[in-house]
Structure formats: C-alpha cells, structure tokens
Design a protein around this motif. Structure first.
Motif, PDB file in Angstrom:
ATOM      1  N   UNK A  18       0.829  -1.210   0.000  1.00 40.84           N
ATOM      2  CA  UNK A  18       0.000   0.000   0.000  1.00 40.84           C
ATOM      3  C   UNK A  18       0.861   1.257   0.000  1.00 40.84           C
ATOM      4  N   UNK A  19       1.963   1.231   0.747  1.00 40.51           N
ATOM      5  CA  UNK A  19       2.862   2.388   0.795  1.00 40.51           C
ATOM      6  C   UNK A  19       3.520   2.591  -0.573  1.00 40.51           C
ATOM      7  N   UNK A  20       4.046   1.515  -1.149  1.00 44.37           N
ATOM      8  CA  UNK A  20       4.752   1.635  -2.429  1.00 44.37           C
ATOM      9  C   UNK A  20       3.816   1.999  -3.580  1.00 44.37           C
ATOM     10  N   UNK A  21       2.529   1.695  -3.431  1.00 44.94           N
ATOM     11  CA  UNK A  21       1.559   2.039  -4.472  1.00 44.94           C
ATOM     12  C   UNK A  21       0.848   3.366  -4.213  1.00 44.94           C
ATOM     13  N   UNK A  22       1.278   4.072  -3.166  1.00 48.50           N
ATOM     14  CA  UNK A  22       0.743   5.407  -2.907  1.00 48.50           C
ATOM     15  C   UNK A  22      -0.582   5.446  -2.181  1.00 48.50           C
ATOM     16  N   UNK A  23      -1.046   4.325  -1.631  1.00 49.60           N
ATOM     17  CA  UNK A  23      -2.326   4.308  -0.925  1.00 49.60           C
ATOM     18  C   UNK A  23      -2.196   4.696   0.546  1.00 49.60           C
ATOM     19  N   UNK A  24      -0.984   4.558   1.082  1.00 49.04           N
ATOM     20  CA  UNK A  24      -0.699   4.985   2.457  1.00 49.04           C
ATOM     21  C   UNK A  24       0.566   5.820   2.419  1.00 49.04           C
ATOM     22  N   UNK A  25       0.635   6.828   3.282  1.00 46.32           N
ATOM     23  CA  UNK A  25       1.803   7.705   3.336  1.00 46.32           C
ATOM     24  C   UNK A  25       2.239   7.919   4.785  1.00 46.32           C
ATOM     25  N   UNK A  26       2.776   6.877   5.418  1.00 43.91           N
ATOM     26  CA  UNK A  26       3.202   7.044   6.814  1.00 43.91           C
ATOM     27  C   UNK A  26       4.397   7.974   6.927  1.00 43.91           C
ATOM     28  N   UNK A  27       4.414   8.708   8.012  1.00 49.29           N
ATOM     29  CA  UNK A  27       5.506   9.652   8.246  1.00 49.29           C
ATOM     30  C   UNK A  27       6.826   8.880   8.394  1.00 49.29           C
ATOM     31  N   UNK A  28       7.856   9.338   7.711  1.00 57.90           N
ATOM     32  CA  UNK A  28       9.175   8.723   7.801  1.00 57.90           C
ATOM     33  C   UNK A  28       9.350   7.470   6.967  1.00 57.90           C
ATOM     34  N   UNK A  29       8.359   7.124   6.151  1.00 57.76           N
ATOM     35  CA  UNK A  29       8.426   5.886   5.360  1.00 57.76           C
ATOM     36  C   UNK A  29       9.587   5.902   4.374  1.00 57.76           C
ATOM     37  N   UNK A  30       9.803   7.017   3.706  1.00 53.86           N
ATOM     38  CA  UNK A  30      10.878   7.079   2.710  1.00 53.86           C
ATOM     39  C   UNK A  30      12.227   6.772   3.360  1.00 53.86           C
ATOM     40  N   UNK A  31      12.529   7.422   4.457  1.00 54.52           N
ATOM     41  CA  UNK A  31      13.821   7.195   5.130  1.00 54.52           C
ATOM     42  C   UNK A  31      13.932   5.760   5.630  1.00 54.52           C
TER      43      UNK A  31
END
Length: 64
Positions: free
Chosen positions: A36-49
């Motif tokens: 879900x994160x990689x497909x843009x459905x969730x955007x948790x804080x600090x996920x990229x790092x």
C-alpha cells in the motif's frame, strides 16, 4: 499517484532481488502494508527514510 521515491525503492528492490516480504520484515511491516505504501495508498511519516535505510542495509549485507 505514488511519489517518485517509491519507484526508486521498487527499482532498487528489483536490482538487488529483494522481495516485498523481505523488505517488509526488515522494516517491521506487513507485506500488504508495504504494498500500500509503495503504491501510494498509504503515506506514513518517515516511510521514505525507513525504506531507503532498509534497502541500504540489505545492499551492504549482500556486498560483504
């Protein structure tokens, strides 16, 4: 629409032959949540790092 960094993470996963399950385990997430994160459905804080650090860690381990 997913952020550009997610495409970069997916590209690194392919280059290093890292599975979604492996990356999810590394960051302590469920594989479905990672998807879900990689497909843009969730955007948790600090996920990229968190994901970039996990990929870097896996890469370093495999280079040893």
């Amino acid at each position: 629409m997913p952020a550009q960094w997610t495409a970069e993470i997916i590209g690194e996963m392919h280059l290093l032959s890292v599975t979604g399950r492996e990356l999810a385990n590394r960051v302590g997430w469920n594989p479905g949540y990672l998807s879900m994160v990689l497909n843009g459905h969730k955007e948790p804080k600090g996920a990229e790092k968190k994901l970039r650090d996990a990929i870097a860690s896996i890469k370093a381990e495999r280079e040893e």
